[in-house]
Design an enzyme around this catalytic site. Structure first.
Site, mmCIF file in Angstrom:
data_model
loop_
_atom_site.group_PDB
_atom_site.id
_atom_site.type_symbol
_atom_site.label_atom_id
_atom_site.label_comp_id
_atom_site.label_asym_id
_atom_site.label_seq_id
_atom_site.Cartn_x
_atom_site.Cartn_y
_atom_site.Cartn_z
ATOM 1 N N PHE A 10 0.825 -1.205 0.000
ATOM 2 C CA PHE A 10 0.000 0.000 0.000
ATOM 3 C C PHE A 10 0.857 1.251 0.000
ATOM 4 O O PHE A 10 2.031 1.211 0.357
ATOM 5 C CB PHE A 10 -0.966 -0.022 1.187
ATOM 6 C CG PHE A 10 -1.961 -1.136 1.070
ATOM 7 C CD1 PHE A 10 -3.090 -0.992 0.291
ATOM 8 C CD2 PHE A 10 -1.734 -2.349 1.693
ATOM 9 C CE1 PHE A 10 -3.997 -2.033 0.133
ATOM 10 C CE2 PHE A 10 -2.632 -3.398 1.559
ATOM 11 C CZ PHE A 10 -3.768 -3.238 0.780
ATOM 12 N N CYS A 11 0.255 2.338 -0.415
ATOM 13 C CA CYS A 11 0.905 3.627 -0.516
ATOM 14 C C CYS A 11 1.673 3.920 0.771
ATOM 15 O O CYS A 11 1.146 3.683 1.852
ATOM 16 C CB CYS A 11 -0.150 4.702 -0.774
ATOM 17 S SG CYS A 11 0.550 6.315 -1.093
ATOM 18 N N PRO A 12 2.884 4.381 0.649
ATOM 19 C CA PRO A 12 3.587 4.828 -0.557
ATOM 20 C C PRO A 12 4.545 3.790 -1.137
ATOM 21 O O PRO A 12 5.341 4.115 -2.007
ATOM 22 C CB PRO A 12 4.359 6.038 -0.059
ATOM 23 C CG PRO A 12 4.761 5.646 1.338
ATOM 24 C CD PRO A 12 3.585 4.827 1.866
ATOM 25 N N ASP A 37 -3.317 -1.742 -4.914
ATOM 26 C CA ASP A 37 -3.727 -0.622 -4.071
ATOM 27 C C ASP A 37 -4.512 0.349 -4.956
ATOM 28 O O ASP A 37 -3.993 0.804 -5.981
ATOM 29 C CB ASP A 37 -2.481 0.061 -3.495
ATOM 30 C CG ASP A 37 -2.802 1.296 -2.668
ATOM 31 O OD1 ASP A 37 -4.000 1.626 -2.487
ATOM 32 O OD2 ASP A 37 -1.856 1.947 -2.184
ATOM 33 N N ASP A 43 -1.201 7.661 -7.885
ATOM 34 C CA ASP A 43 0.088 8.008 -7.273
ATOM 35 C C ASP A 43 1.259 7.788 -8.226
ATOM 36 O O ASP A 43 2.117 8.658 -8.380
ATOM 37 C CB ASP A 43 0.313 7.190 -6.001
ATOM 38 C CG ASP A 43 -0.649 7.552 -4.877
ATOM 39 O OD1 ASP A 43 -1.324 8.602 -4.973
ATOM 40 O OD2 ASP A 43 -0.731 6.777 -3.906
#
Length: 73
Positions: A10-12, A37, A43
């Site tokens: 998941f981010c980042p 994600d 992103d």
């Protein structure tokens, strides 16, 4: 062609892994990132554009998003 499997991350983390791999690549090389994600598409696309790389393709296969980027600089 290099590929990153960022599914389950998941981010980042997908963006960090993309950045590291792109730094290792030569201008003209193409990288594909696979992620699940929901934020990864926006992103990574934003990161690529901001850093002057070409967003070649975005494909979705169920929950998995495949983003292909060409290193320009």
């Amino acid at each position: 062609m290099p590929e990153i499997d960022a599914t389950g991350l998941f981010c980042p983390e997908p963006v960090f892994r993309t950045k590291i791999e792109m730094e290792r690549m030569q201008v003209g090389d193409v990288l594909t990132i696979k992620a699940d994600d929901p934020a990864a598409e926006e992103d990574i696309s934003r990161w690529a554009t901001r850093n002057g790389h070409d967003l070649v393709e975005v494909k979705k296969d169920g929950q998995v998003i495949s983003i292909t980027i060409k290193k320009v600089r």
